[in-house]
Design an enzyme around this catalytic site. Structure first.
Site, short mmCIF file in Angstrom:
data_model
loop_
_atom_site.label_atom_id
_atom_site.label_comp_id
_atom_site.label_asym_id
_atom_site.label_seq_id
_atom_site.Cartn_x
_atom_site.Cartn_y
_atom_site.Cartn_z
N ASP A 82 0.84 -1.20 0.00
CA ASP A 82 0.00 0.00 0.00
C ASP A 82 0.89 1.26 0.00
O ASP A 82 1.91 1.30 0.70
CB ASP A 82 -0.86 -0.05 1.28
CG ASP A 82 -2.05 0.90 1.26
OD1 ASP A 82 -2.44 1.34 0.16
OD2 ASP A 82 -2.60 1.17 2.35
N HIS A 231 -9.49 4.58 -2.18
CA HIS A 231 -8.87 4.59 -0.85
C HIS A 231 -9.85 5.22 0.12
O HIS A 231 -10.89 5.74 -0.29
CB HIS A 231 -7.55 5.36 -0.88
CG HIS A 231 -6.44 4.59 -1.52
ND1 HIS A 231 -5.32 4.19 -0.84
CD2 HIS A 231 -6.31 4.13 -2.79
CE1 HIS A 231 -4.54 3.52 -1.66
NE2 HIS A 231 -5.11 3.46 -2.86
N ASP A 276 -9.15 0.08 6.24
CA ASP A 276 -8.25 -0.13 7.37
C ASP A 276 -8.94 0.30 8.67
O ASP A 276 -9.08 -0.47 9.62
CB ASP A 276 -6.96 0.67 7.14
CG ASP A 276 -5.89 0.39 8.19
OD1 ASP A 276 -6.17 -0.33 9.16
OD2 ASP A 276 -4.76 0.89 8.03
P1 13P Z 1 -9.60 3.97 5.62
O1 13P Z 1 -8.78 4.83 6.53
O2 13P Z 1 -10.88 4.64 5.22
O3 13P Z 1 -9.86 2.62 6.20
O4 13P Z 1 -8.76 3.76 4.27
C1 13P Z 1 -7.65 2.90 4.21
C2 13P Z 1 -6.81 3.08 2.98
O5 13P Z 1 -7.16 3.76 2.03
C3 13P Z 1 -5.52 2.36 2.95
O6 13P Z 1 -4.78 2.65 1.81
O1 G3H Z 2 -3.45 4.49 3.83
C1 G3H Z 2 -3.31 4.39 5.05
C2 G3H Z 2 -3.59 3.10 5.72
O2 G3H Z 2 -4.73 3.22 6.53
C3 G3H Z 2 -2.38 2.64 6.49
O3 G3H Z 2 -2.19 3.37 7.65
O4 G3H Z 2 0.18 4.16 7.55
O5 G3H Z 2 -1.05 3.97 9.74
O6 G3H Z 2 -0.33 1.91 8.51
P1 G3H Z 2 -0.75 3.37 8.41
ZN ZN Z 3 -4.87 4.67 1.08
#
Ligand code: 13P
Ligand code: G3H
Ligand code: ZN
Ligand code: NA
Length: 328
Positions: A82, A231, A276
């Site tokens: 990601d 996202h 997430d």
């Molecule tokens: P959320 O924060 O809405 O769960 O999105 C996660 C995300 O886009 C990770 O790349």
């Molecule tokens: O895009 C963001 C995701 O929710 C990942 O979050 O960078 O805290 O692992 P993080």
């Molecule tokens: Zn994202």
């Protein structure tokens, strides 16, 4: 089995369903996702952020996903990186065995400053060249994620542009999307259509259309062979916010993207839906509740089992709502 993002999303496109892409950084999330996929017969996309690598360590994260593939060999699994902030980060993930990488060139290497188009094309092309030579898929991003209501990119730490964005930056234009895909040949394209990262997407209950559905439709028509990605697609379940706040938590009023609107986006060409925050909220809520109800318990497996079950329920609900169930 480990499969590429292209393989899974081509199938999703042919059969007009969407796939949730869940972030993972620990054992409980990974098992919750796989148990839900097993129950609903769904294919799986799991993704690891830079923060996840920092937390769990790259080898642990890699083996966590490989372990899931070993335990559930009948489920197709995409191991996706990601928000890669540079070609070097993506190269490292390819080397580690990821079957898909995101090069997020919409932001500079700091993951905060919006980058210009030429930079985005240059870094994304470089990754596509490398990845495709290895049978690895690539997701790119064009536009700046941000809530159409607040103009905010969302999360303060982590990935996302800083400050308040103006309306034109918050919507990916059809022409820019078309040109970007022609210039880079990405397999999947993340677009800005009103979502933002984190729990604080909208300050008021989303009654009308939160997403720019017409824009999704137009981009899909212009790019029928590119899989669209959204996202920031957590729904921020109000019931979990309440459980958190009823058990000693303190999260202010906030709203996410209703599941029905995600389903609408899938109807208009979105295939990968990143989630997430919802698993984080369910996990925290379940642990808080367990702690309140069982103050004498100190075996972490007890409260982590509660957390796992709560996350699994969210995963099952998304696999079913998005039409992924039955497609493993
Ligand atoms: P959320 O924060 O809405 O769960 O999105 C996660 C995300 O886009 C990770 O790349
Ligand atoms: O895009 C963001 C995701 O929710 C990942 O979050 O960078 O805290 O692992 P993080
Ligand atoms: Zn994202
Ligand atoms: Na972006």
């Amino acid at each position: 089995a480990l499969v590429s993002l292209r393989q899974l999303l081509d199938h999703a496109g042919e059969h007009a369903y969407g796939l949730p892409a869940f972030n993972v950084n620990n054992l409980e999330q990974m098992r919750a996702i796989m148990m839900a996929a097993d129950k609903t017969d769904s294919p799986v996309i799991v993704q690891a952020s830079a923060g996840a690598r920092k937390y769990a360590g790259a080898p642990f994260l890699r083996h966590l996903i490989l372990s899931a593939i070993e335990e559930w060999p009948h489920i197709p699994v995409v191991m996706h990186q990601d928000h890669g902030t540079s070609p070097a980060v993506c190269q490292r993930s390819i080397q580690l065995g990821f079957s898909s990488v995101m090069m997020d060139g919409s932001l500079k290497e700091d993951g905060k400053t919006p980058a210009d188009y030429d930079y985005n094309v240059r870094v994304t092309r470089e990754v596509v060249k490398m990845a495709h030579a290895c049978g690895v898929s690539v997701e790119g991003e064009i536009g700046c994620l941000g809530s159409l209501e607040t103009g905010m990119a969302g999360e303060e730490d982590g990935v996302g542009a800083e400050g308040v964005l103006d309306h034109s930056q918050l919507l990916t234009s059809v022409e820019e999307a078309r040109q970007f895909v022609a210039d880079t040949n990405v397999d999947a394209l993340a677009i800005a259509v009103g979502t933002s990262h984190g729990a604080y997407k909208f300050t008021r209950p989303p009654t009308g259309d939160i997403l720019a559905i017409d824009r999704i439709k137009e981009i899909h028509e212009a790019l029928p062979n590119t899989h669209l990605v959204m996202h920031g697609s957590s729904s921020v379940p109000q019931e979990w916010l309440k459980i958190i706040n009823d058990n000693g938590g303190n999260i202010g009023e906030t709203y996410g993207v209703p599941v029905e609107q995600l389903v609408d986006a899938i109807k208009h060409g979105v295939r990968k839906i990143n989630i997430d925050t919802d698993l984080r909220l369910a996990s925290t809520g379940a642990i808080r509740k367990f702690m309140t109800e069982h103050p004498a318990e100190f075996d972490p497996r007890k409260y982590l089992a509660a957390s796992m079950k709560a996350m699994e329920e969210i995963c099952v609900a998304r696999y079913e709502a998005f039409g992924a169930a039955g497609n493993a």
